[in-house]
Design a protein around this motif. Structure first.
Motif, mmCIF file in Angstrom:
data_model
loop_
_atom_site.group_PDB
_atom_site.id
_atom_site.type_symbol
_atom_site.label_atom_id
_atom_site.label_comp_id
_atom_site.label_asym_id
_atom_site.label_seq_id
_atom_site.Cartn_x
_atom_site.Cartn_y
_atom_site.Cartn_z
ATOM 1 N N VAL A 1 107.036 132.253 109.775
ATOM 2 C CA VAL A 1 105.680 132.134 110.322
ATOM 3 C C VAL A 1 104.852 131.232 109.414
ATOM 4 N N PRO A 2 104.238 130.183 109.943
ATOM 5 C CA PRO A 2 103.448 129.275 109.109
ATOM 6 C C PRO A 2 102.060 129.829 108.827
ATOM 7 N N PRO A 3 101.401 129.346 107.761
ATOM 8 C CA PRO A 3 100.011 129.737 107.471
ATOM 9 C C PRO A 3 99.052 128.914 108.330
ATOM 10 N N ALA A 4 99.046 129.187 109.636
ATOM 11 C CA ALA A 4 98.339 128.328 110.589
ATOM 12 C C ALA A 4 96.839 128.285 110.334
ATOM 13 N N ASP A 5 96.267 129.375 109.803
ATOM 14 C CA ASP A 5 94.831 129.371 109.530
ATOM 15 C C ASP A 5 94.473 128.319 108.480
ATOM 16 N N THR A 6 95.213 128.313 107.379
ATOM 17 C CA THR A 6 94.929 127.348 106.318
ATOM 18 C C THR A 6 95.353 125.939 106.715
ATOM 19 N N GLN A 7 96.395 125.823 107.514
ATOM 20 C CA GLN A 7 96.802 124.505 108.014
ATOM 21 C C GLN A 7 95.705 123.855 108.854
ATOM 22 N N ALA A 8 94.842 124.665 109.454
ATOM 23 C CA ALA A 8 93.772 124.132 110.294
ATOM 24 C C ALA A 8 92.676 123.452 109.486
ATOM 25 N N VAL A 9 92.587 123.756 108.179
ATOM 26 C CA VAL A 9 91.495 123.205 107.370
ATOM 27 C C VAL A 9 91.977 122.413 106.156
ATOM 28 N N CYS A 10 93.246 122.515 105.816
ATOM 29 C CA CYS A 10 93.732 121.947 104.558
ATOM 30 C C CYS A 10 94.888 120.994 104.804
ATOM 31 N N ASP A 11 94.782 119.793 104.271
ATOM 32 C CA ASP A 11 95.884 118.827 104.310
ATOM 33 C C ASP A 11 95.912 118.087 102.979
ATOM 34 N N LEU A 12 96.664 118.631 102.038
ATOM 35 C CA LEU A 12 96.742 118.052 100.704
ATOM 36 C C LEU A 12 97.566 116.770 100.671
ATOM 37 N N GLN A 13 98.351 116.530 101.686
ATOM 38 C CA GLN A 13 99.060 115.250 101.760
ATOM 39 C C GLN A 13 98.089 114.123 102.083
ATOM 40 N N ALA A 14 97.131 114.400 102.951
ATOM 41 C CA ALA A 14 96.127 113.392 103.297
ATOM 42 C C ALA A 14 94.991 113.349 102.285
ATOM 43 N N ASN A 15 94.662 114.524 101.707
ATOM 44 C CA ASN A 15 93.532 114.624 100.778
ATOM 45 C C ASN A 15 93.953 115.376 99.514
ATOM 46 N N PRO A 16 94.736 114.733 98.657
ATOM 47 C CA PRO A 16 95.280 115.434 97.491
ATOM 48 C C PRO A 16 94.234 115.874 96.473
ATOM 49 N N ASP A 17 93.041 115.324 96.525
ATOM 50 C CA ASP A 17 91.998 115.703 95.567
ATOM 51 C C ASP A 17 91.106 116.831 96.074
ATOM 52 N N ASP A 18 91.409 117.377 97.238
ATOM 53 C CA ASP A 18 90.620 118.473 97.784
ATOM 54 C C ASP A 18 90.742 119.701 96.876
ATOM 55 N N THR A 19 89.632 120.355 96.603
ATOM 56 C CA THR A 19 89.642 121.585 95.792
ATOM 57 C C THR A 19 88.807 122.677 96.454
ATOM 58 N N THR A 20 88.703 122.639 97.767
ATOM 59 C CA THR A 20 87.767 123.478 98.496
ATOM 60 C C THR A 20 88.350 124.848 98.832
ATOM 61 N N MET A 21 87.518 125.864 98.740
ATOM 62 C CA MET A 21 87.827 127.164 99.319
ATOM 63 C C MET A 21 87.113 127.230 100.673
ATOM 64 N N TYR A 22 87.840 126.941 101.738
ATOM 65 C CA TYR A 22 87.251 126.895 103.079
ATOM 66 C C TYR A 22 87.068 128.290 103.648
ATOM 67 N N VAL A 23 85.922 128.544 104.246
ATOM 68 C CA VAL A 23 85.746 129.725 105.082
ATOM 69 C C VAL A 23 86.046 129.258 106.497
ATOM 70 N N ILE A 24 87.159 129.668 107.023
ATOM 71 C CA ILE A 24 87.661 129.155 108.288
ATOM 72 C C ILE A 24 86.775 129.668 109.422
ATOM 73 N N LYS A 25 86.249 128.754 110.227
ATOM 74 C CA LYS A 25 85.367 129.130 111.323
ATOM 75 C C LYS A 25 86.190 129.711 112.469
ATOM 76 N N LEU A 26 85.761 130.871 112.942
ATOM 77 C CA LEU A 26 86.475 131.551 114.014
ATOM 78 C C LEU A 26 85.653 131.505 115.285
ATOM 79 N N ASP A 27 86.344 131.309 116.418
ATOM 80 C CA ASP A 27 85.665 131.345 117.693
ATOM 81 C C ASP A 27 85.355 132.791 118.050
ATOM 82 N N GLU A 28 84.119 133.027 118.399
ATOM 83 C CA GLU A 28 83.724 134.394 118.787
ATOM 84 C C GLU A 28 84.082 134.619 120.250
#
Length: 419
Positions: A392-419
């Motif tokens: 099972v992939p970490p689909a939640d984090t995959q939705a906000v994080c791409d270290l291959q495209a943005n290797p300098d990212d250091t963000t702790m994302y609060v993933i927005k959820l659809d209500e």
């Protein structure tokens, strides 16, 4: 070499530390740790005391076992591993102190540690600043995107997404949630609400509790009045064990069934509590000791031989600590070096191991793991596996994080959820 277990008295530390001290001044507080040329230092920061000790002690013990196991096989790159493992005592200032000690004085090649998201967010920027690789081996709410960190535990899109429909199909559509009042509890409660709604249900209420709360009497009365089909627990730590005991004492275990995202994930709740207090609880995790595969069978037997009657509790957190250490060791072997960037690149190659939980693969995009997920139910202090989901992939984090495209990212994302 198994290395050192280290503990510094908090009062002593605070007395000698001024707020806002520079990194150089803080580093000067520590004695220089001698490092032999034929040693590789591995760091640990675990809560062996304090309110998170039920989770930290097994993680620390398993890390010591993993180091000893590898050293008996000859170590890494012809060198023995020296483990410097610190007791952070569930104290935020000590997480920072020990992260700096490991980076600046111990010269650790990698650090494994942290349990709560708050502790991770103290450790993570320190180790990134001082270019020391960090493994966070704990299930959490997802969303951390940092090339210097690898997260081996599960996230809600791996476990909560499986747990919610499973228990709703068993018990009904109306859910009442109790959660720890910090990042993990708050965000995971949102994921519970999302998945309940997606499966045609309703969350009647979500109540939050600080980690030191032990009185749940008024809350139990509120739940009785609400009459949910399911009680969902996202409670954390030794203080919150009081809820389960008070729930059973009120006669509620036979009235409203319970699911949990945390029960048995990291601590010894299942051992401390009477079966009358825990039987029937359902959880979904990346590891249960009852998983049947040859690697898990051997791991359990080897741990028993190593620790005897002092054998650590086997949980997702302790298993992920073992798997995290071995992922790092395999990456060092592949890189032929302990150099941080070479090891990161080896891990990003899609590196995988066969661990006690099954196949575990590093997702290069997020530095999280792709792993098996299991739904299980407690009966007489043992987990009965009900469902297994492969890779099972970490689909939640995959939705906000791409270290291959943005290797300098250091963000702790609060993933927005659809209500």
């Amino acid at each position: 070499m198994m290395g050192n277990r280290m503990k510094v008295d908090r009062r002593t530390f605070l007395a000698g530390t001024a707020a806002g001290a520079s990194a150089a001044a803080i580093a000067g507080m520590f004695p220089v740790v001698a490092q032999a040329a034929d040693e590789i230092v591995v760091g640990g920061i675990h809560d062996e005391s304090g309110f998170l000790d039920i989770a930290g002690q097994p993680m620390s013990k398993v890390l010591r076992f993993a180091v000893d196991e590898l050293n008996k096989k000859g170590g890494l790159l012809g060198k023995q591993i020296k483990l410097n493992d610190y007791d952070s005592q569930s104290n935020m200032q000590l997480y920072s102190q020990y992260a700096q000690q490991l980076a600046l004085k111990d010269k650790a090649a990698v650090v494994h540690g942290g349990i709560t998201s708050a502790s991770r967010e103290v450790i993570r920027p320190v180790l990134r600043r001082y270019k020391t690789l960090y493994f966070y081996n704990t299930l959490y709410e997802g969303g951390v995107c940092d090339r210097n960190q690898f997260a081996t535990g599960t996230t809600p899109a791996q476990t909560v997404e499986k747990l919610v429909p499973y228990v709703m199909n068993l018990w009904g559509k109306k859910v009442y949630t109790l959660a720890a009042d910090y990042n993990y509890g708050q965000i995971t409660a949102d994921w519970v609400k999302k998945y309940v709604k997606e499966n045609g249900g309703e969350v009647l209420s979500t109540d939050f509790f600080p980690l030191d709360v032990t009185n749940f009497g008024p809350t139990i009365s509120k739940i009785q009045e609400a009459k949910p089909d399911i009680l969902m627990s996202v409670l954390v730590g030794s203080a919150h064990l009081s809820f389960y005991r008070q729930w059973a004492a009120a006669g509620m275990t036979k009235e409203i069934p319970m699911a949990s995202t945390t029960f048995g994930a990291g601590g010894n709740e299942i051992i401390l509590m009477d079966p009358s207090e825990s039987d029937g609880i359902v959880n979904a995790l990346g590891y249960f000791p009852e998983i049947q595969n040859p690697v898990n069978d051997k791991w359990k037997a080897d741990l028993k031989a190593f620790y005897g009657d002092d054998m650590p509790l086997l949980t997702e957190l302790s298993c992920c600590t073992y798997e995290g250490f071995n992922l790092w060791a395999q990456a060092v072997e592949k890189a032929g070096d302990t150099d941080r960037m070479k090891v990161i690149e080896a891990l990003e190659s899609g590196l995988s191991i066969e661990g006690p939980s099954g196949k575990v693969t590093i997702d290069p995009k997020t530095h999280h793991t792709i792993r098996n997920v299991y739904v299980a139910q407690i009966e007489n202090r043992a987990w009965g596996i009900k469902e297994e989901y492969k890779q099972v992939p970490p689909a939640d984090t995959q939705a906000v994080c791409d270290l291959q495209a943005n290797p300098d990212d250091t963000t702790m994302y609060v993933i927005k959820l659809d209500e």
